[in-house]
Design a protein around this motif. Structure first.
Motif, short mmCIF file in Angstrom:
data_model
loop_
_atom_site.label_atom_id
_atom_site.label_comp_id
_atom_site.label_asym_id
_atom_site.label_seq_id
_atom_site.Cartn_x
_atom_site.Cartn_y
_atom_site.Cartn_z
N GLU A 345 0.84 -1.20 0.00
CA GLU A 345 0.00 0.00 0.00
C GLU A 345 0.87 1.25 0.00
OE1 GLU A 345 -3.30 0.59 -0.01
OE2 GLU A 345 -4.30 -1.29 0.54
N TYR A 346 1.93 1.24 0.81
CA TYR A 346 2.84 2.38 0.86
C TYR A 346 3.51 2.61 -0.49
CZ TYR A 346 7.41 4.61 1.62
OH TYR A 346 8.53 5.40 1.51
N LEU A 347 4.07 1.56 -1.07
CA LEU A 347 4.77 1.71 -2.35
C LEU A 347 3.81 2.15 -3.45
CD1 LEU A 347 7.19 -1.36 -2.37
CD2 LEU A 347 7.79 1.05 -2.08
N TYR A 348 2.59 1.66 -3.41
CA TYR A 348 1.62 2.07 -4.43
C TYR A 348 1.25 3.54 -4.26
CZ TYR A 348 -2.33 1.89 -7.64
OH TYR A 348 -3.19 2.13 -8.68
N GLU A 349 1.19 4.00 -3.02
CA GLU A 349 0.92 5.42 -2.79
C GLU A 349 2.06 6.27 -3.33
OE1 GLU A 349 -0.02 8.39 0.98
OE2 GLU A 349 -0.82 6.34 0.99
N ILE A 350 3.30 5.85 -3.09
CA ILE A 350 4.45 6.59 -3.63
C ILE A 350 4.43 6.55 -5.16
CG2 ILE A 350 6.97 6.65 -3.78
CD1 ILE A 350 5.97 7.64 -1.11
N TYR A 351 4.13 5.39 -5.71
CA TYR A 351 4.02 5.23 -7.17
C TYR A 351 2.93 6.15 -7.74
CZ TYR A 351 2.70 2.76 -11.53
OH TYR A 351 2.38 2.44 -12.82
N THR A 352 1.79 6.20 -7.07
CA THR A 352 0.70 7.08 -7.51
C THR A 352 1.09 8.54 -7.39
OG1 THR A 352 -0.91 5.40 -6.81
CG2 THR A 352 -1.74 7.63 -7.18
N ASN A 353 1.81 8.89 -6.32
CA ASN A 353 2.31 10.25 -6.18
C ASN A 353 3.21 10.63 -7.35
OD1 ASN A 353 0.96 10.51 -3.77
ND2 ASN A 353 2.76 10.34 -2.47
N PHE A 354 4.06 9.70 -7.74
CA PHE A 354 4.96 9.99 -8.87
C PHE A 354 4.17 10.20 -10.16
CE2 PHE A 354 7.96 8.37 -12.23
CZ PHE A 354 8.77 9.49 -12.23
N LYS A 355 3.15 9.38 -10.38
CA LYS A 355 2.32 9.55 -11.58
C LYS A 355 1.55 10.88 -11.55
CE LYS A 355 -0.14 5.85 -12.18
NZ LYS A 355 -0.98 4.87 -12.93
N THR A 356 1.12 11.28 -10.36
CA THR A 356 0.43 12.57 -10.24
C THR A 356 1.37 13.72 -10.61
OG1 THR A 356 -0.99 11.70 -8.50
CG2 THR A 356 -0.78 14.09 -8.63
N TYR A 357 2.60 13.66 -10.10
CA TYR A 357 3.59 14.67 -10.49
C TYR A 357 3.84 14.64 -11.99
CZ TYR A 357 8.36 15.52 -12.03
OH TYR A 357 9.46 15.87 -12.78
N LEU A 358 3.94 13.45 -12.58
CA LEU A 358 4.20 13.35 -14.02
C LEU A 358 3.09 14.03 -14.83
CD1 LEU A 358 5.55 9.71 -14.55
CD2 LEU A 358 6.83 11.86 -14.66
N GLY A 359 1.85 13.98 -14.32
CA GLY A 359 0.77 14.68 -15.02
C GLY A 359 1.04 16.17 -15.10
N GLU A 360 1.46 16.77 -13.99
CA GLU A 360 1.78 18.19 -14.00
C GLU A 360 3.02 18.46 -14.85
OE1 GLU A 360 1.23 21.18 -10.59
OE2 GLU A 360 3.30 20.49 -10.34
N TYR A 361 4.00 17.59 -14.75
CA TYR A 361 5.25 17.76 -15.51
C TYR A 361 4.98 17.74 -17.02
CZ TYR A 361 9.65 16.49 -17.73
OH TYR A 361 10.74 16.44 -18.58
N SER A 362 4.18 16.79 -17.47
CA SER A 362 3.99 16.62 -18.91
C SER A 362 2.98 17.59 -19.49
CB SER A 362 3.57 15.18 -19.21
OG SER A 362 2.34 14.88 -18.59
N ARG A 363 2.00 18.03 -18.69
CA ARG A 363 0.91 18.83 -19.24
C ARG A 363 0.98 20.30 -18.88
NH1 ARG A 363 -2.81 14.09 -16.95
NH2 ARG A 363 -2.21 12.52 -18.47
N ARG A 364 1.81 20.64 -17.89
CA ARG A 364 1.86 22.05 -17.48
C ARG A 364 3.28 22.60 -17.50
NH1 ARG A 364 -1.36 23.22 -12.12
NH2 ARG A 364 -0.89 25.36 -12.78
N TYR A 365 4.12 22.14 -16.60
CA TYR A 365 5.47 22.72 -16.49
C TYR A 365 6.38 21.82 -15.66
CZ TYR A 365 3.43 24.20 -12.00
OH TYR A 365 2.81 24.22 -10.78
N SER A 366 7.64 22.17 -15.65
CA SER A 366 8.60 21.54 -14.73
C SER A 366 9.34 22.65 -14.01
CB SER A 366 9.58 20.64 -15.48
OG SER A 366 10.44 21.40 -16.30
#
Length: 824
Positions: A345-366
């Protein structure tokens, strides 16, 4: 050197910002305020005991849009700042008193009664980032700390709460004064008040008093939200090695809060959206159900409580270092998940957090996590500061080892207790605890934009396994990362071998002679942050779905969804029964991306066999993504089943609209009447109806944008208007919603403008970008205006830009949803 700035975050006129400096220290603040709950005004007197750092020091107080009634010394006020001029020398103390009156446009909120539910007014404050200055004259910067006493006078029978401990309640006839004492030095943005018709429930957690301020309209449902509060506090105290540092912890539920929660020291204010019933929490099981939860307040409770250490006990001295507050709160929240639900559960939460960041990175800015190149403080409260920062801290934990990492956290918290700090202070504490030089890590992951992107492929020939790993990240990322990478090889005979790869060049090649490999998994324990581009054979991915490491199974799903063959669909369908719900949910979404008739059939077949509500959510979401009509009748049954999860039914409604089934409108109209937590079924039905885009549907959606509709539903309806094109009536409502007094409605209107891409909205967006009282709206309005201008310049690339906008709209929707659930 683009990695030092990033991409598309800083606008051309942005200049570096630095922490404010003061020529005085605040020894103590005494605030007396009388709140006119009916008139939406506050009158008060603030007394500062201050000490000069130099001769003739000026005492500067932020005070926006106030009527200054009296000041104890010579002063100057320009409408934003009061400059007080005591006659004193360095080292001397003086008392500075300001009497004032304000009718705050922000910072202090007066929530009117709602005759369907709330029968009284509620008043609450929100100081972060720099909004307390609208209701109290204050040095409004995070890098100055001081203790305070607050006396709040309100009409009976209102209850008035604040930070610290309750000193007394004074009876004043028809009014009463609550006096609160915050004995520890705190940053000004953490000062908070809440006034309302509360029931206050109390219990002890060790020596700490726990309080729950619950509006009377909530009833007993609050217990589902807060039942783990003491356990979370005990775990954080144990893990961090620093006991909860205050005498009291209150969680205060209020209506129309503009975030999920805010960590005002000892006095966390939370949205009433977090209150839910048993069916929202455990739709298919008895309460509690840690392995089958649907909606839970635990992430919000844990996030805000983590701030009592990271953000309150130690505080970022400047908004550019907000990772001290937000990266840590998001990471420590995940630690509670690990303790309560386990490692996967912990690792999946970290994994999901990374994917959430990737959404902002790819669609908005870095941008770098730590940056001083911003204009509005609210801009840095983004997915880089929260989710990406949490993944970097997870990586640091793995690099140093559990014991050393915890030692460093304890050292950091104890050394800088009640102080304002920056990320260099954290680095020095971690270096001292570990005996390692960590500048390389800070430079790559805190001070540079982007992230590693690894392209991995392998081949087997002449008894030798050749594994190639290339760094292929873009120019806005660190050029060549240094990464301690682990690789797991599973051979045909069942043997498992783990190899360390010191990745410090653009490309690394590993040769192994252990026999014929069955599959290769990069970073099986998910110890480092990176995006993966996996070039693996189909059969190896199928085999990897059986791996004991959850992250390896997630990698296999990524490979299989790109393949899309019947063999891949069979494997993904099998993964729908994975022992961990997160893997099953990802397999469902992958089948949705494959989108074939076979994929639809396997999703429907699996639905009745899985009992985790979040897997069922993923399945109905995936069915909508396929846009295949054969899924419609099944979704219709799910939508109208009262025994189903609220959130599964909401997702079914949304998917039904995407499919555009012949009977969708009739079905979705019926769903508008179903009660649910936060009206999620109604909101899903509105989004589904908007996908249909008919004239009759538009009338329905427009009706739900009216002020007499609940905020969650209004927000959804306004955002859904973007689906109907730039019609006159749509533009009129969107323009009006951009000026609505409700933050969420204004945000939804800006998001609708993004989808409409109509130049006629540019003046309204420009007005929001320049004048909106909320920094998040100003930032988003400017981004959307730029997209519309880009659209006007690139008419020939219409379809490409439309696809880009659709992804960005979804990103904004997720941001708004995140703001609703969590933060500050």
């Amino acid at each position: 050197m683009k990695h030092l700035v990033g991409r598309d975050f800083a606008f051309p006129e942005y200049l570096p910002r630095y922490p404010r400096s003061y020529d005085f220290d605040v020894v103590h603040m005494r605030l007396d305020v009388d709140i006119d709950v009916e008139g939406g005004a506050v009158e008060g007197a603030v007394r500062y005991r201050v000490k000069a750092k130099k001769d003739g020091a000026k005492v500067l107080l932020d005070a926006v849009e106030m009527e200054v009634l009296d000041v104890s010394h010579d002063y100057y006020y320009d409408g934003e700042k009061i400059e007080v001029r005591p006659q004193w020398r360095a080292g001397e103390e003086a008392e500075v008193v300001v009497r004032y009156r304000a009718r705050p446009r922000t910072g202090m909120y007066f929530v009117k009664p709602d005759m369907r539910q709330r029968r009284t007014i509620y008043v609450w404050t929100q100081g972060e980032s720099e909004y307390n200055r609208y209701w109290v004259p204050i040095p409004d910067s995070p890098n100055i700390k001081f203790p305070w006493t607050v006396a709040v006078t309100v009409p009976k029978p209102f209850v008035a709460g604040s930070n610290g401990v309750l000193v007394e309640i004074r009876d004043r006839g028809e009014r009463q004064t609550y006096v609160w004492d915050m004995r520890h030095p705190m940053s000004p943005y953490l000062l908070a008040i809440a006034v309302g018709d509360f029931e206050v429930h109390r219990e002890k957690c060790g020596e700490v008093l726990l309080e729950y301020y619950v509006p009377k309209y909530v009833g007993d449902a609050w217990r589902f939200s807060f039942y783990n509060t003491c356990r979370i506090m005990e775990f954080f105290s144990e893990y961090l090695g620093v006991s909860y540092p205050y005498e009291r912890y209150a969680q205060v539920v209020v209506p129309e809060f503009i975030y999920g929660g805010m960590e005002n020291t000892t006095f966390t204010i939370l949205t009433d959206w977090t209150i839910h019933d048993k069916h929202a929490h455990c739709p298919y099981a008895g309460f509690p159900c840690p392995e089958h939860e649907d909606f839970s307040s635990d992430p919000l409770v844990a996030h805000e409580m983590a701030h009592m250490w990271f953000g309150d006990l130690v505080t970022a001295k400047d908004w550019g270092h907000i990772a001290i507050n937000e990266s840590f709160a998001t990471f420590v929240e995940a630690l509670w998940t690990e303790r309560f639900k386990g490692r996967d559960e912990y690792l999946y939460e970290i994994y999901t957090n990374f994917k959430t960041y990737l959404g902002e990175y790819s669609r908005r800015y870095s941008r770098p996590i730590v940056t001083n190149l911003y204009k509005i403080p609210d801009e840095v409260f983004d997915r880089h500061a929260y989710e990406k920062g949490s993944v970097v801290l997870h990586m640091l934990r793995n690099l140093l080892g559990e014991g050393t990492f915890r030692k460093g956290l304890r050292l950091f918290l104890e050394r800088y207790r009640y102080k304002a700090v920056d990320m260099e202070d954290l680095r020095k504490a971690m270096e001292e605890a570990s005996g390692q030089d960590l500048e390389w890590f800070w430079k790559q992951f805190f001070y540079s934009a982007g992230h590693p992107v690894l392209k991995a492929s392998w081949s087997y020939s002449d008894g030798v396994l050749k594994l190639q790993i290339k760094q292929v990240q873009g120019e806005d990322s660190y050029p060549v990362y240094t990464l301690p990478l682990e690789v797991k090889v599973v051979y045909e005979d069942g043997r498992r071998e783990r190899k360390e790869v010191a990745l410090n060049e653009k490309e690394a090649t590993l040769h192994l002679s252990g026999g014929k490999p069955r599959y290769v998994c990069v970073d099986p324990a998910f110890r480092i942050m990176k995006a993966l581009d996996l070039q693996y054979p189909l059969e190896s991915a199928v085999a990897m779905l059986e791996d004991e490491d959850m992250y390896c199974r997630l990698q296999a799903i990524d490979v299989l969804k790109k393949n899309g063959s019947s063999r891949a669909v069979d494997a993904l369908a099998k993964a729908l029964q994975d022992k961990f719900w997160g893997v099953a949910a990802e397999a469902a979404r992958a089948l949705g991306e494959v989108g074939t008739a076979e994929a639809v059939s396997r999703l429907i077949e699996a639905y009745g066999k899985v009992m985790h509500p979040r897997v069922r959510r993923a399945i109905v979401e995936a069915l909508g993504a396929t846009r295949r009509r054969e899924a419609a009748e099944f979704l219709d049954k799910v939508l109208h089943d009262p025994n189903e999860s609220y959130y599964v039914r909401s997702e079914a409604a949304r998917s039904l609209g995407k499919i555009k089934w012949d009977f969708a409108e009739h079905s979705l109209r019926k769903a508008l009447e179903y009660p649910s937590h936060l009206d999620v079924i109604k909101r899903g039905a509105l989004e589904g109806l908007a996908e249909l885009g008919t004239e009759d549907v538009l009338k329905i959606v427009l009706r739900h944008t009216e002020p007499d509709v609940s905020t969650p539903v209004r927000m959804t309806a306004v955002q859904a208007l973007g689906k109907f094109g730039a019609r006159r009536e749509v533009l009129e409502v969107v323009k009006r919603a951009m000026r609505d007094e409700n933050f969420r409605v204004r945000y939804a209107a800006v998001t609708a403008a993004l989808e409409l891409l109509d130049p006629r909205l540019l003046p309204d967006l420009q007005e929001r970008a320049e004048q909106d009282i909320d920094g998040r709206i100003r930032r988003m309005a400017r981004e959307v205006a730029d997209k519309i201008k880009k659209f006007m310049d690139r008419g020939t690339e219409y379809q490409k830009l439309r696809e880009e906008v659709e992804k960005l709209r979804e990103e904004y929707r997720k941001v708004l949803d995140r703001v609703s659930r969590l933060e500050r």
